[in-house]
Structure formats: structure tokens, C-alpha cells
Design an enzyme around this catalytic site. Structure first.
Site, mmCIF file in Angstrom:
data_model
loop_
_atom_site.group_PDB
_atom_site.id
_atom_site.type_symbol
_atom_site.label_atom_id
_atom_site.label_comp_id
_atom_site.label_asym_id
_atom_site.label_seq_id
_atom_site.Cartn_x
_atom_site.Cartn_y
_atom_site.Cartn_z
ATOM 1 C CE LYS A 110 -0.481 -0.020 4.987
ATOM 2 N NZ LYS A 110 -1.121 -0.707 6.104
ATOM 3 N NE ARG A 166 -5.294 0.014 11.739
ATOM 4 C CZ ARG A 166 -4.422 -0.161 10.735
ATOM 5 N NH1 ARG A 166 -3.598 0.802 10.385
ATOM 6 N NH2 ARG A 166 -4.380 -1.312 10.077
#
Ligand SMILES: *Cc1c(COP(=O)(O)O)cnc(C)c1O
Length: 349
Positions: free
Chosen positions: A34, A129
Site C-alpha cells: 500500500k 485500531r
């Protein structure tokens, strides 16, 4: 135009070295690219190293790789949005998930498309998260087992990304024991028990028993050659596969201290500078729009003083001619923004 030079052979070396290292304790590597928005060139280079699963955070990046003919198994790292489930099923083979409402939509979409999408459930281990709280995992699994369009492919965890929580013997054993317990209780085989990311490097080296953990999702260590708890260089890896090269657009001897009444700068900060007399002030044609200017280091004897949207200011030891090029080392947040910017040319060497 500023350019990002990418040494494909250095990335391949890093990928191969890490793949072989982690394999020693039975752990496969999913390559997370990414940071380079799923560059097809980099994906192909990594696939040549014998890594078969490529991961990115945006489904659009998977689409681009597929359209460029990259043949891989694709994993989506970011939890799917309700509004994108059809594309997630269409392009990704595996997605990481923590919400049953989303998994139900993935299942519906899979049935429409005649597919069976693979789901990896993320377990919360303290980084705060994504992840299902440990007390809720059984009820979520019981609901997933009833869904016809998805396969429970595995479980995983992600640490050190948001809270900076370190992958430890304790939290990795918790993940491993959860996998073990689920397999026995529901009589299923989890294919992927994915322990984390580049921050798991120290845990991997020090642990005597990786338990059921059989996968890590590795991004930064492949691209930039560093573990991510302390940003230490990993032995035998390259940290300079990427070089940012930009042009000098002004070069003058000027004071180190701005003069006149000081108010806010371009970004709403009121800057404070030390007066160290006159210095070589070099302006480079790049700024915050295209790179995180706090995340780059010139390879010459110079220091980044600051930047605005489109100008970067260096204090250089020596005079540098206007029109000459300066090379920079970059870290992850710089890589991310440089990769995303259409104003930075990507050059593969
Ligand atoms: C970004 C990401 C990774 C890769 O992290 P690195 O620190 O680059 O190795 C792994 N898993 C998830 C869920 C991610 O979002």
C-alpha cells in the site's frame, strides 16, 4: 519534475531475504505494498521472489494491478466499507474484517457474483485500531459459519500501527491460543493465522515458539528495510531502494532568522528559529503537497529547515548551484505521499 527512483533489485532482495527468514519458523509472508499504492512493477518483482499474496489498503489499487496483468492472490488490509463490498468481492480474494454487518454484506454480494469471499477476522489485542474484542469473537464466528457466501479463512491481529503497542510473547500467545480454541470448538481449520506486520520482527527473532501463527503481513520491512518499533535497520536488507531526486530553484546566502513582525506561516504555525547568522539557504522544488517534508533526509551535508506547500528549504554546509539535483533518503510517510502524487515521476532502475 521531482522523481522517485525505485531500485527493483533492492526490493526483490529484501522480499527474498524476509521470506526465507520467516519461513525458518513456519511463517509465510503476505507482501503489503500500500506504501506504493499497489505498483504493478513492484508487485510483479515481489511475486518473482516466490511470495504469492499481495496486499493493499484500497480496492482501486487491486483493480489497477489486475488490469495491468499482475497475477497474484489479493488481500485487502483496510476493513471494507459497506458501500464498496461489491468491488471488494470482485477484486480481492481475502479481506480483513471486524464487523459482522459488513461480513453479511460481503456474503450477499458473493452469492450474487457466484463467489465465496475469504474473510480474516481481526482480533483486538490492545493497539485499539481494528479488531473484535476477545469476549465477542465466538458470537461473531457463530454468525459467520451460517453465511453461505463467505469462508472464514483465518484470524489475525494488528499491533503497533495506531497505539504503538508492541507485539509480545503474551499477546501473540493470546492470538495463537484463540485460533487453537476456535478450531477445536467449531471443528474448523483456519488457513491463515496472521500475527501482524513489520513490527513483529523482534518478536519473531526472540520467540522460541510461534504457536499457531503462520503468516505476517509485511510492508515497510520489504520496501524500506526496517522494523517499525524502533525503525532499526534489519540486517542484510537495503534501506535505500527508494531515492527522491529534486532540483534546486534558489541558492543564496541569507540570514537564519526571518525579519519583520512574526505571525502565522502557511500552515497556521508561528515558527520559532534560532539565529545562527548567515547561512546557505537552498530552495528545492517540492513541498508538503507531494511529500512529508519531515520524513526525508538529504544525502548531502544539509538539513531540512522547513517547507511550505511547494517549496522545501535546506540549510546546506556548502554552496549548491541552482539547477543541480539533490538526492534524499525517505521514510514511510514520505513514500506514501510521493507514491500518491501525480506530480512526482516514478522511475524504475
Ligand atoms: C499497513 C498494514 C500492514 C503492513 O504494515 P507494515 O508496518 O508496513 O509492515 C499489515 N497489516 C495491516 C492491517 C495494515 O494496515
Amino acid at each position: 519534475m521531482p522523481r522517485l527512483e525505485i531500485d527493483i533489485n533492492k526490493i526483490k532482495h529484501n522480499a527474498t531475504t524476509l521470506k526465507e527468514l520467516f519461513a525458518k519458523k513456519g511463517i509465510s509472508v503476505t507482501a503489503v505494498i500500500k506504501g506504493v499504492i499497489g505498483s504493478p512493477e513492484i508487485a510483479n518483482a515481489i511475486l518473482e521472489c516466490g511470495i504469492s499474496t499481495i496486499a493493499v489498503s484500497l480496492v482501486q489499487n487491486i483493480k489497477r494491478m489486475k488490469e495491468s496483468g499482475v497475477k497474484a492472490k489479493y488481500l485487502l488490509t483496510r476493513l471494507p466499507m459497506h458501500t464498496e463490498v461489491a468491488d471488494v468481492v470482485k477484486y480481492a480474494d481475502i479481506s480483513l474484517n471486524s464487523e459482522i454487518s459488513t461480513i453479511k454484506l460481503l456474503s450477499d454480494s458473493s452469492l450474487i457474483q457466484g463467489k465465496r469471499h475469504k474473510v480474516v477476522l481481526m482480533l483486538e489485542l490492545g493497539d485499539l485500531r481494528e479488531g473484535i474484542l476477545p469476549e465477542d469473537i465466538d458470537s461473531v464466528i457463530e454468525q459467520i459459519i451460517l453465511l453461505k457466501g463467505v469462508e472464514l479463512h483465518g484470524i489475525g491481529a494488528n499491533l503497533a500501527c495506531f497505539g504503538g503497542v508492541k507485539p509480545s510473547e503474551e499477546n501473540m500467545i493470546e492470538l495463537s491460543q484463540t485460533a487453537d480454541r476456535i478450531q477445536k470448538k467449531y471443528n474448523i481449520k483456519l488457513q491463515m493465522i496472521s500475527g501482524g506486520n513489520s513490527a513483529n520482527y523482534e518478536w519473531f527473532l526472540s520467540t522460541e515458539n510461534t504457536g499457531k501463527i503462520n503468516n505476517l503481513r509485511i510492508g515497510e520491512a520489504i520496501l524500506l528495510g526496517r522494523e517499525t518499533l524502533h525503525r532499526n535497520k534489519i540486517p542484510n536488507l537495503y534501506t535505500d531502494a527508494f531515492t527522491l531526486i529534486c532540483e534546486v530553484i534558489e541558492s543564496k546566502i541569507k540570514p537564519s532568522l526571518p525579519y519583520g513582525e512574526i505571525c502565522q506561516n502557511a500552515f497556521g504555525d508561528t515558527p520559532v528559529y534560532a539565529d545562527i547568522g548567515n547561512i546557505n539557504r537552498i530552495i528545492i522544488g517540492i513541498g508538503e503537497q507531494d511529500v512529508d517534508t519531515k520524513a526525508i533526509t538529504p544525502r548531502i551535508t544539509a538539513k531540512v529547515i522547513g517547507a511550505s506547500s511547494d517549496h522545501l528549504i535546506l540549510h546546506s554546509k556548502n554552496h549548491i548551484e541552482v539547477g543541480s539535483e539533490i538526492e534524499f533518503d525517505i521514510n514511510y510517510s514520505a513514500l506514501l505521499r510521493l507514491s500518491t502524487s501525480p506530480y512526482v515521476k516514478k522511475v524504475f532502475i
